[in-house]
Every structure is written in C-alpha cells, then in structure tokens.
Scaffold this motif. Structure first.
Motif, PDB file in Angstrom:
ATOM      1  N   LYS A  43       0.817  -1.219   0.000  1.00  0.00           N
ATOM      2  CA  LYS A  43       0.000   0.000   0.000  1.00  0.00           C
ATOM      3  C   LYS A  43       0.852   1.271   0.000  1.00  0.00           C
ATOM      4  O   LYS A  43       0.417   2.322  -0.463  1.00  0.00           O
TER       5      LYS A  43
ATOM      6  N   SER B  96     -11.503   7.815  10.432  1.00  0.00           N
ATOM      7  CA  SER B  96     -11.868   6.771   9.469  1.00  0.00           C
ATOM      8  C   SER B  96     -10.634   6.212   8.776  1.00  0.00           C
ATOM      9  O   SER B  96     -10.492   4.988   8.608  1.00  0.00           O
ATOM     10  N   ILE B  97      -9.712   7.089   8.386  1.00  0.00           N
ATOM     11  CA  ILE B  97      -8.486   6.646   7.719  1.00  0.00           C
ATOM     12  C   ILE B  97      -7.549   5.968   8.711  1.00  0.00           C
ATOM     13  O   ILE B  97      -6.886   4.975   8.382  1.00  0.00           O
TER      14      ILE B  97
ATOM     15  N   GLU C  98      -8.668   2.416   9.102  1.00  0.00           N
ATOM     16  CA  GLU C  98      -8.314   1.589   7.935  1.00  0.00           C
ATOM     17  C   GLU C  98      -6.825   1.238   7.949  1.00  0.00           C
ATOM     18  O   GLU C  98      -6.436   0.103   7.654  1.00  0.00           O
ATOM     19  N   ASN C  99      -5.987   2.211   8.281  1.00  0.00           N
ATOM     20  CA  ASN C  99      -4.544   1.974   8.270  1.00  0.00           C
ATOM     21  C   ASN C  99      -4.133   0.915   9.291  1.00  0.00           C
ATOM     22  O   ASN C  99      -3.323   0.031   8.996  1.00  0.00           O
TER      23      ASN C  99
ATOM     24  N   ARG D 154      -5.973  -1.416  10.558  1.00  0.00           N
ATOM     25  CA  ARG D 154      -6.521  -2.728  10.209  1.00  0.00           C
ATOM     26  C   ARG D 154      -5.654  -3.430   9.159  1.00  0.00           C
ATOM     27  O   ARG D 154      -5.721  -4.643   9.003  1.00  0.00           O
ATOM     28  N   LEU D 155      -4.846  -2.646   8.437  1.00  0.00           N
ATOM     29  CA  LEU D 155      -3.869  -3.268   7.545  1.00  0.00           C
ATOM     30  C   LEU D 155      -2.864  -4.103   8.336  1.00  0.00           C
ATOM     31  O   LEU D 155      -2.380  -5.129   7.868  1.00  0.00           O
TER      32      LEU D 155
ATOM     33  N   ASN E 110      -6.371  -7.337  11.351  1.00  0.00           N
ATOM     34  CA  ASN E 110      -7.809  -7.218  11.119  1.00  0.00           C
ATOM     35  C   ASN E 110      -8.593  -6.980  12.399  1.00  0.00           C
ATOM     36  O   ASN E 110      -9.679  -6.386  12.373  1.00  0.00           O
TER      37      ASN E 110
ATOM     38  N   ASP F 192      -9.195  -2.677  15.786  1.00  0.00           N
ATOM     39  CA  ASP F 192     -10.239  -1.758  15.325  1.00  0.00           C
ATOM     40  C   ASP F 192     -10.243  -0.491  16.174  1.00  0.00           C
ATOM     41  O   ASP F 192     -10.982  -0.378  17.162  1.00  0.00           O
TER      42      ASP F 192
END
Length: 329
Positions: A208, A240-241, A244-245, A247-248, A251, A254
């Motif tokens: 990524k 929000s970002i 997501e980062n 969770r990379l 998983n 959170d």
C-alpha cells in the motif's frame, strides 16, 4: 526529578583518554548554550534501536586544575536501558581510571532496575503517547499565557456576525487547531511505525505504501528507520483513515470502534467529533473559513476529546497485543 552521579578521577588522569572512552560509550558531544565554570565538554547518549531510550543520558566533563570530574544525569522518565547505560558509564570510568563515584543511591553504589524491561512494542507505543502529551501541553501553556485585550476579544457571540468575524479570540483559537491536529496525526503515525516494526502483515502494508525515490534513498543509507519512512506514506488525520490503516496491520485492531464507544452520554461520538474537527481544520487552512463557535470552552473540549480518543486507541492496541499501557509520562 532526575538521577545524577559524579565520578571523581585521580589527579593526573589524561583528559584525552577520558574523552576517547566517552566517545566509545556512544556519547555525542553537543554545544552547551550556557557557559559553566570548568566544564570542558557536554555530551548526550541516546539509543533509538528497538525504542530502547526514552530520554537518554546526559554527561558533562569538568577539569579544575588537572582534577577531572564527570557528571551523568537522567530524568525520572528514563527507560530501563537508559538506567543500564548510566550504570555502565559510571562503572567503566571507575574501572579504567580509578577514583570513586557518588550517585543518588550513595557512594560507589549503582542504581537497580525496579522492573524488567518492556518489550520493544510496548516501549514504542509508550514513546509515541509520551511525545503526544509533551507536544499537546504546548497548546495548553499557550492558552494559559495568552492575553487578549479590548472589547473585540469577547468570550461569547455578540449576535452580529460581522463583529464576531473580527474577534481575535476566535482567530487565535482557529489558528491553534492545525497544530493540535498535527500533534494528533504524529501520535498515530509514530504508533503505526512501532506496531508495523513487529507486525506479521508487513508485506501487505508495503504494497500500500508508495515510497518515493528520496524515501528509498533514506532507507538505503539508514538515515531513517524503514517503518518510520513507510508510515509517512499514510495519512493519520481522520479517524476513518486511521482505522483503515491500523486494520492493515491486524484485522482485529479496530481503533475506529474504540473511538465510536459512548462518551459522557453525548449524542455525537468522539469519532464523529474529530472527523468534524479535521473538516474544520481543512476549511480553515485551505480557504480561511473560521469555526465561529470555537470559543475557549469549546477549545478546551477539543483538547479533552483528543486525549480521550488517543488513550482509547492506546488501550485498544494494548488489549490486542496483550500488554498494559504505560502511563508514567
């Protein structure tokens, strides 16, 4: 509070040899802004490998009529490894040159760690949280020290929009938001780098990341740690970002959910509150649009909210990786 020591070396000890040993111990000389009588050198040691040092060790060399004395100092926030290196410095100087030393523990007595060292992951997450606190306090000191005078610097709306737009208090408070968001962003970037260093899904993150030629050069010459360079490829402003980062990396990590949990019976979650804060920051930075409701009480709420959100995320990371967050900042 700090921990200090002094090595008194025998008369006739070679200053040149003492400096060579200090260099071999990894201390780096820096220019002291204050002139201290008889001080001939000021040094600092810091080991950022695996987040070992938290504050490092200071060292000063004094030479008074041929009698050499060496002081070391570390603060109460020192790490396990800072303490060990301070002990090592004191011990080696005495073993090589003789003389005696004094510490806060007594004459010729070393300090002893109270606990085993934390893991590198625990240490890295702690340093990120500690630096966040130290950076954020600058904005709090600014607010305590700020003095706004005159009838225009009102602490509440006048009811006339054109007058409120000229309120220096609102402008001052809006100017502070980009700094606060930058401190928030740096906390998550540093924490991301610490978790990435020991995560199992590094390959997915690397895919990524879009590393520039300059960044690749910095990695090649060891100018920056790989994980720190990679973290700079990601944004960490919006919750929000951020979610997501992280969770990379895992998983089940959170952070968005941690920020969405109820807080003080509010209808708006911390997650949504900070998303709106970042929106307002962008509008102010890019278009000069001020938040006309950002009076002092609201700004205090912003500071409280981001500390709460950071601590929730810090504890969520600890829960996921099985450690208790350190809080002795």
């Amino acid at each position: 509070m700090s921990y200090t020591s002094r090595n008194e070396l025998p008369s006739g000890t070679s200053l040149k040899r003492v400096v060579e040993v200090i260099d071999l111990l990894g201390y780096r000389r820096y220019r002291e802004s204050l002139r201290v009588p008889n001080m001939v050198g000021s040094y600092h040691w810091y080991d950022d490998n695996d987040y070992r040092s938290w504050v490092g060790v200071e060292l000063q060399v004094y030479n008074e009529n041929g009698s050499i004395a060496i002081d070391t100092r570390s603060t109460v926030a020192r790490s396990h490894w800072d303490l060990l290196h301070q002990n090592k410095t004191i011990r080696l100087l005495r073993d090589l040159f003789g003389g005696h030393f004094e510490t806060d523990a007594g004459r010729n007595r070393y300090w002893h760690p109270d606990e085993p060292p934390p893991s590198p992951l625990v240490s890295g997450c702690y340093i990120a949280r500690w630096r966040f606190k130290n950076a954020l306090i600058k904005s709090q000191i600014y607010l305590w020290a700020r003095k706004l005078e005159g009838n225009m610097a009102r602490e509440e709306p006048t009811g006339f929009h054109f007058m409120d737009e000229m309120n220096p208090r609102l402008l001052s408070n809006n100017l502070l938001i980009p700094f606060i968001v930058a401190v928030w962003e740096e906390y998550f970037r540093s924490t991301f780098a610490a978790v990435l260093k020991y995560a199992d899904r590094r390959e997915q993150v690397l895919k990524k990341a879009r590393l520039s030629h300059t960044q690749l050069e910095q990695i090649a010459i060891n100018r920056k740690p790989v994980e720190q360079t990679i973290s700079e490829c990601f944004s960490f402003q919006r919750p929000s970002i951020i979610g997501e980062n992280f969770r990379l990396l895992d998983n089940r990590l959170d952070l968005a959910a941690a920020m969405r949990k109820p807080y003080k019976r509010r209808k708006v979650t911390l997650y949504d509150q900070i998303e709106a804060l970042v929106e307002g920051r962008n509008a102010f930075v890019h278009a000069g649009d001020m938040d006309m409701a950002l009076y002092d009480k609201e700004l205090d709420k912003v500071l409280t909210d981001i500390v709460e959100a950071v601590d929730r995320c810090y504890h969520a990371i600890g829960d996921r990786f099985g450690f208790t967050p350190l809080t002795n900042y």
